[in-house]
Design a protein around this motif. Structure first.
Motif, PDB file in Angstrom:
ATOM      1  N   THR A 108       0.848  -1.214   0.000  1.00 48.80           N
ATOM      2  CA  THR A 108       0.000   0.000   0.000  1.00 48.80           C
ATOM      3  C   THR A 108       0.868   1.242   0.000  1.00 48.80           C
ATOM      4  O   THR A 108       0.489   2.269  -0.561  1.00 48.80           O
ATOM      5  N   ARG A 109       2.054   1.162   0.582  1.00 47.10           N
ATOM      6  CA  ARG A 109       2.944   2.331   0.580  1.00 47.10           C
ATOM      7  C   ARG A 109       3.626   2.494  -0.788  1.00 47.10           C
ATOM      8  O   ARG A 109       3.681   3.594  -1.331  1.00 47.10           O
ATOM      9  N   ILE A 110       4.122   1.378  -1.338  1.00 44.14           N
ATOM     10  CA  ILE A 110       4.804   1.486  -2.644  1.00 44.14           C
ATOM     11  C   ILE A 110       3.858   2.066  -3.693  1.00 44.14           C
ATOM     12  O   ILE A 110       4.231   2.931  -4.479  1.00 44.14           O
ATOM     13  N   TYR A 111       2.602   1.604  -3.710  1.00 46.77           N
ATOM     14  CA  TYR A 111       1.661   2.069  -4.734  1.00 46.77           C
ATOM     15  C   TYR A 111       0.760   3.202  -4.245  1.00 46.77           C
ATOM     16  O   TYR A 111      -0.128   3.631  -4.979  1.00 46.77           O
ATOM     17  N   LEU A 152      10.990  -5.739   9.142  1.00 43.64           N
ATOM     18  CA  LEU A 152      12.234  -5.145   9.640  1.00 43.64           C
ATOM     19  C   LEU A 152      12.509  -3.732   9.147  1.00 43.64           C
ATOM     20  O   LEU A 152      13.248  -2.983   9.783  1.00 43.64           O
ATOM     21  N   VAL A 153      11.978  -3.368   7.966  1.00 45.21           N
ATOM     22  CA  VAL A 153      12.318  -2.054   7.375  1.00 45.21           C
ATOM     23  C   VAL A 153      11.082  -1.153   7.278  1.00 45.21           C
ATOM     24  O   VAL A 153      11.053  -0.045   7.815  1.00 45.21           O
ATOM     25  N   CYS A 154      10.070  -1.636   6.608  1.00 39.78           N
ATOM     26  CA  CYS A 154       8.867  -0.823   6.408  1.00 39.78           C
ATOM     27  C   CYS A 154       7.955  -0.985   7.624  1.00 39.78           C
ATOM     28  O   CYS A 154       6.900  -1.592   7.562  1.00 39.78           O
ATOM     29  N   ASP A 158       7.605   4.915  12.074  1.00 40.24           N
ATOM     30  CA  ASP A 158       9.019   5.185  11.764  1.00 40.24           C
ATOM     31  C   ASP A 158       9.663   4.142  10.856  1.00 40.24           C
ATOM     32  O   ASP A 158      10.643   3.491  11.240  1.00 40.24           O
ATOM     33  N   PRO A 159       9.148   3.971   9.641  1.00 40.52           N
ATOM     34  CA  PRO A 159       9.797   3.030   8.724  1.00 40.52           C
ATOM     35  C   PRO A 159      11.213   3.516   8.381  1.00 40.52           C
ATOM     36  O   PRO A 159      11.473   4.715   8.399  1.00 40.52           O
ATOM     37  N   LYS A 160      12.109   2.547   8.113  1.00 38.18           N
ATOM     38  CA  LYS A 160      13.514   2.907   7.861  1.00 38.18           C
ATOM     39  C   LYS A 160      13.727   3.169   6.379  1.00 38.18           C
ATOM     40  O   LYS A 160      14.429   2.410   5.685  1.00 38.18           O
ATOM     41  N   PRO A 165      15.489  -0.896   0.311  1.00 42.32           N
ATOM     42  CA  PRO A 165      15.955  -1.225  -1.047  1.00 42.32           C
ATOM     43  C   PRO A 165      14.948  -0.854  -2.144  1.00 42.32           C
ATOM     44  O   PRO A 165      15.313  -0.850  -3.317  1.00 42.32           O
ATOM     45  N   VAL A 166      13.695  -0.560  -1.779  1.00 40.14           N
ATOM     46  CA  VAL A 166      12.723  -0.207  -2.825  1.00 40.14           C
ATOM     47  C   VAL A 166      12.300   1.260  -2.735  1.00 40.14           C
ATOM     48  O   VAL A 166      11.301   1.652  -3.330  1.00 40.14           O
ATOM     49  N   GLN A 167      13.111   2.028  -2.030  1.00 44.14           N
ATOM     50  CA  GLN A 167      12.735   3.437  -1.814  1.00 44.14           C
ATOM     51  C   GLN A 167      12.459   4.180  -3.112  1.00 44.14           C
ATOM     52  O   GLN A 167      11.520   4.953  -3.207  1.00 44.14           O
ATOM     53  N   PHE A 169      11.138   3.250  -5.769  1.00 44.70           N
ATOM     54  CA  PHE A 169       9.846   2.938  -6.409  1.00 44.70           C
ATOM     55  C   PHE A 169       8.667   3.341  -5.535  1.00 44.70           C
ATOM     56  O   PHE A 169       7.517   3.116  -5.894  1.00 44.70           O
ATOM     57  N   CYS A 170       8.942   3.856  -4.346  1.00 42.76           N
ATOM     58  CA  CYS A 170       7.877   3.995  -3.348  1.00 42.76           C
ATOM     59  C   CYS A 170       7.149   5.330  -3.499  1.00 42.76           C
ATOM     60  O   CYS A 170       7.693   6.387  -3.218  1.00 42.76           O
ATOM     61  N   ARG A 171       5.883   5.243  -3.907  1.00 44.15           N
ATOM     62  CA  ARG A 171       5.109   6.478  -4.130  1.00 44.15           C
ATOM     63  C   ARG A 171       4.821   7.200  -2.822  1.00 44.15           C
ATOM     64  O   ARG A 171       4.848   8.425  -2.773  1.00 44.15           O
ATOM     65  N   ALA A 172       4.513   6.464  -1.784  1.00 44.90           N
ATOM     66  CA  ALA A 172       4.219   7.121  -0.499  1.00 44.90           C
ATOM     67  C   ALA A 172       5.443   7.901  -0.026  1.00 44.90           C
ATOM     68  O   ALA A 172       5.316   9.021   0.478  1.00 44.90           O
ATOM     69  N   PHE A 173       6.635   7.329  -0.219  1.00 40.95           N
ATOM     70  CA  PHE A 173       7.865   8.030   0.172  1.00 40.95           C
ATOM     71  C   PHE A 173       8.045   9.290  -0.673  1.00 40.95           C
ATOM     72  O   PHE A 173       8.328  10.374  -0.149  1.00 40.95           O
ATOM     73  N   GLN A 174       7.847   9.133  -1.981  1.00 41.44           N
ATOM     74  CA  GLN A 174       8.026  10.285  -2.885  1.00 41.44           C
ATOM     75  C   GLN A 174       7.053  11.418  -2.543  1.00 41.44           C
ATOM     76  O   GLN A 174       7.397  12.592  -2.617  1.00 41.44           O
ATOM     77  N   GLU A 177       3.972  10.847   2.193  1.00 42.90           N
ATOM     78  CA  GLU A 177       2.651  10.546   2.771  1.00 42.90           C
ATOM     79  C   GLU A 177       2.622   9.151   3.402  1.00 42.90           C
ATOM     80  O   GLU A 177       1.612   8.460   3.357  1.00 42.90           O
ATOM     81  N   ILE A 178       3.753   8.753   3.928  1.00 42.54           N
ATOM     82  CA  ILE A 178       3.854   7.363   4.411  1.00 42.54           C
ATOM     83  C   ILE A 178       2.808   7.043   5.471  1.00 42.54           C
ATOM     84  O   ILE A 178       2.185   5.979   5.458  1.00 42.54           O
ATOM     85  N   GLU A 179       2.582   8.001   6.376  1.00 36.66           N
ATOM     86  CA  GLU A 179       1.683   7.703   7.507  1.00 36.66           C
ATOM     87  C   GLU A 179       0.239   7.481   7.062  1.00 36.66           C
ATOM     88  O   GLU A 179      -0.583   6.964   7.813  1.00 36.66           O
TER      89      GLU A 179
HETATM   90 FE1  SF4 Z   1       8.303   1.445   3.307  1.00 39.19          FE
HETATM   91 FE2  SF4 Z   1       8.430   2.997   1.130  1.00 39.19          FE
HETATM   92 FE3  SF4 Z   1       9.807   3.658   3.303  1.00 39.19          FE
HETATM   93 FE4  SF4 Z   1      10.518   1.550   1.870  1.00 39.19          FE
HETATM   94  S1  SF4 Z   1      10.546   3.662   1.230  1.00 39.19           S
HETATM   95  S2  SF4 Z   1      10.386   1.644   4.098  1.00 39.19           S
HETATM   96  S3  SF4 Z   1       8.538   0.767   1.206  1.00 39.19           S
HETATM   97  S4  SF4 Z   1       7.598   3.537   3.136  1.00 39.19           S
END
Ligand code: SF4
Length: 302
Positions: A108-111, A152-154, A158-160, A165-167, A169-174, A177-179
Motif C-alpha cells: 500500500t505504501r509502494i503504490y 524489519l524495514v517498512c 518510523d519506517p527505515k 531497497p525499494v525506496q 519505487f515507493c510512491r508514499a515516500f516520494q 505521505e507514508i503515515e
Molecule cells: Fe516502506 Fe516505502 Fe519507506 Fe521503503 S521507502 S520503508 S517501502 S515507506
C-alpha cells in the motif's frame, strides 16, 4: 503455530510438538486431548484442533500425502489464503504471493493505495499487484523477502526509508505521505470481568472439562460458572489475574472455596470433572489463564 504468535514464543512449543508428533501419521493417530495438552499455553486452541483434523484428512483421504498447491492446501482445516500461499511458495515453489499484514503495508505504501487491505475494493487489487510483482523463480525466497521487508524495514511507525531497497519505487515516500498507508480499522479491545472457583479438597482442586461448544472447546479449567452437586464453604477472593485473549482484556477474580461434601454433576458447559494436585495441571489441556490462577493461589498460600 506462528499464526498470531511471536516466533520466540513458538520455538519451544514447536520443538516439543515435533518430538511428540514426529510425522503426520502420529499426529492423526493421537487423541485430541493429547494434542491440546501439547498446545497448552500457546493460545488460539482452534489451531491445534484444525491441525489435528487436517492430519487426519491427509492420512485418511490423501494417502498420507501433503497437498503441494495453494488450492489443495486451502481445503485443509485451518489453512486460509495466507498460510496456503506461504506453504505452497516456500515448500513447493508455487508462484503465489503471500499477503500478510507486513506485505499489505509494503504494497500500500509502494503504490500509495488507500483503503482497508483486508476488504473490497482494495483486497483484490492488492492481490493482483502482488502477483504482477512476483518473479518467476525463487518465489519462496521472494515472499519471505517481502514479509521481512515489512517486518524489519517498512515498520508501522518510523519506517527505515533511508535504508529501504525499494525506496526509489515507493510512491508514499516520494509524496511524503507514508503515515497515510495502510488505512487500517482500529481494533476494539473489550474489557471483561470474570470469576473462577478454586475449590480446595485436601490439597486437591476441582478441574472441569468444557464441552465442544464455543470457546475453549474440550479444554480443562477451574470452573467459571456454578457447579451442581457440591456443598462448599466460601473462603475469600484472591487477587485478580489479568489475561488477554484475542480482542478481550480479561480481569479474572479467583474465588477460593473449601469442599465440604457432594459430587460434581456434569451440566452445561462442563462434561467431566477431576480433583487434581497443583502439580498435575500441566497434564491437562488448559489455557495459560488457569496457570495464572493457580500461581496466584500458590503465592497467596506462601
Ligand atoms: Fe516502506 Fe516505502 Fe519507506 Fe521503503 S521507502 S520503508 S517501502 S515507506
Amino acid at each position: 503455530m506462528l499464526q498470531q504468535t511471536r516466533v520466540d514464543a513458538v520455538i519451544p512449543y514447536y520443538q516439543k510438538f515435533l518430538e511428540t508428533f514426529p510425522d503426520v501419521r502420529s499426529l492423526a493417530r493421537a487423541s485430541l486431548e493429547k494434542v491440546l495438552t501439547s498446545w497448552s499455553g500457546l493460545g488460539y486452541y482452534s489451531r491445534a484442533r484444525n491441525l489435528h483434523t487436517a492430519a487426519q484428512v491427509i492420512v485418511n483421504e490423501k494417502n498420507g500425502k501433503f497437498p503441494a498447491t495453494a488450492e489443495g492446501l486451502r481445503e485443509l482445516a485451518g489453512i486460509g489464503d495466507y498460510t496456503a500461499s506461504a506453504i505452497a511458495s516456500i515448500a513447493f515453489e508455487e508462484r503465489v504471493p503471500v499477503l500478510d499484514g507486513n506485505v499489505h503495508r509494503v504494497l500500500t505504501r509502494i503504490y500509495a493505495l488507500a483503503g482497508d487491505p483486508k476488504k473490497n475494493p482494495l483486497k483484490p487489487k492488492l492481490a493482483l499487484r502482488a502477483l504482477e510483482l512476483m518473479p518467476s523463480a525463487r518465489v519462496g525466497d521472494y515472499n519471505q523477502a517481502m514479509m521481512e521487508l515489512g517486518a524489519l524495514v517498512c515498520l508501522p511507525a518510523d519506517p527505515k526509508c533511508s535504508i529501504c531497497p525499494v525506496q526509489k519505487f515507493c510512491r508514499a515516500f516520494q509524496k511524503n505521505e507514508i503515515e497515510k498507508y495502510p488505512t487500517l480499522q482500529k481494533k476494539i479491545i473489550k474489557k471483561v470481568f470474570w470469576e473462577a472457583a478454586l475449590i480446595e479438597n485436601n490439597g486437591k482442586f476441582l478441574l472441569a472439562k468444557r464441552n465442544n461448544n464455543r470457546h475453549f472447546q474440550a479444554m480443562w479449567e477451574f470452573p467459571r460458572g456454578s457447579v451442581e452437586g457440591l456443598q462448599l464453604k466460601y473462603r475469600k477472593a484472591l487477587p485478580a489475574v489479568k489475561h488477554s485473549i484475542m480482542a478481550q482484556n480479561i480481569t479474572l477474580t479467583p474465588q477460593l472455596y473449601s469442599f465440604l461434601d457432594g459430587k460434581p454433576v456434569p451440566a452445561e458447559p462442563y462434561v467431566a470433572f477431576r480433583w487434581i494436585q497443583p502439580s498435575e495441571l500441566g497434564r491437562f489441556p488448559t489455557s495459560s489463564l488457569n496457570r495464572k490462577i493457580l500461581a496466584t493461589f500458590l503465592d497467596f498460600r506462601r
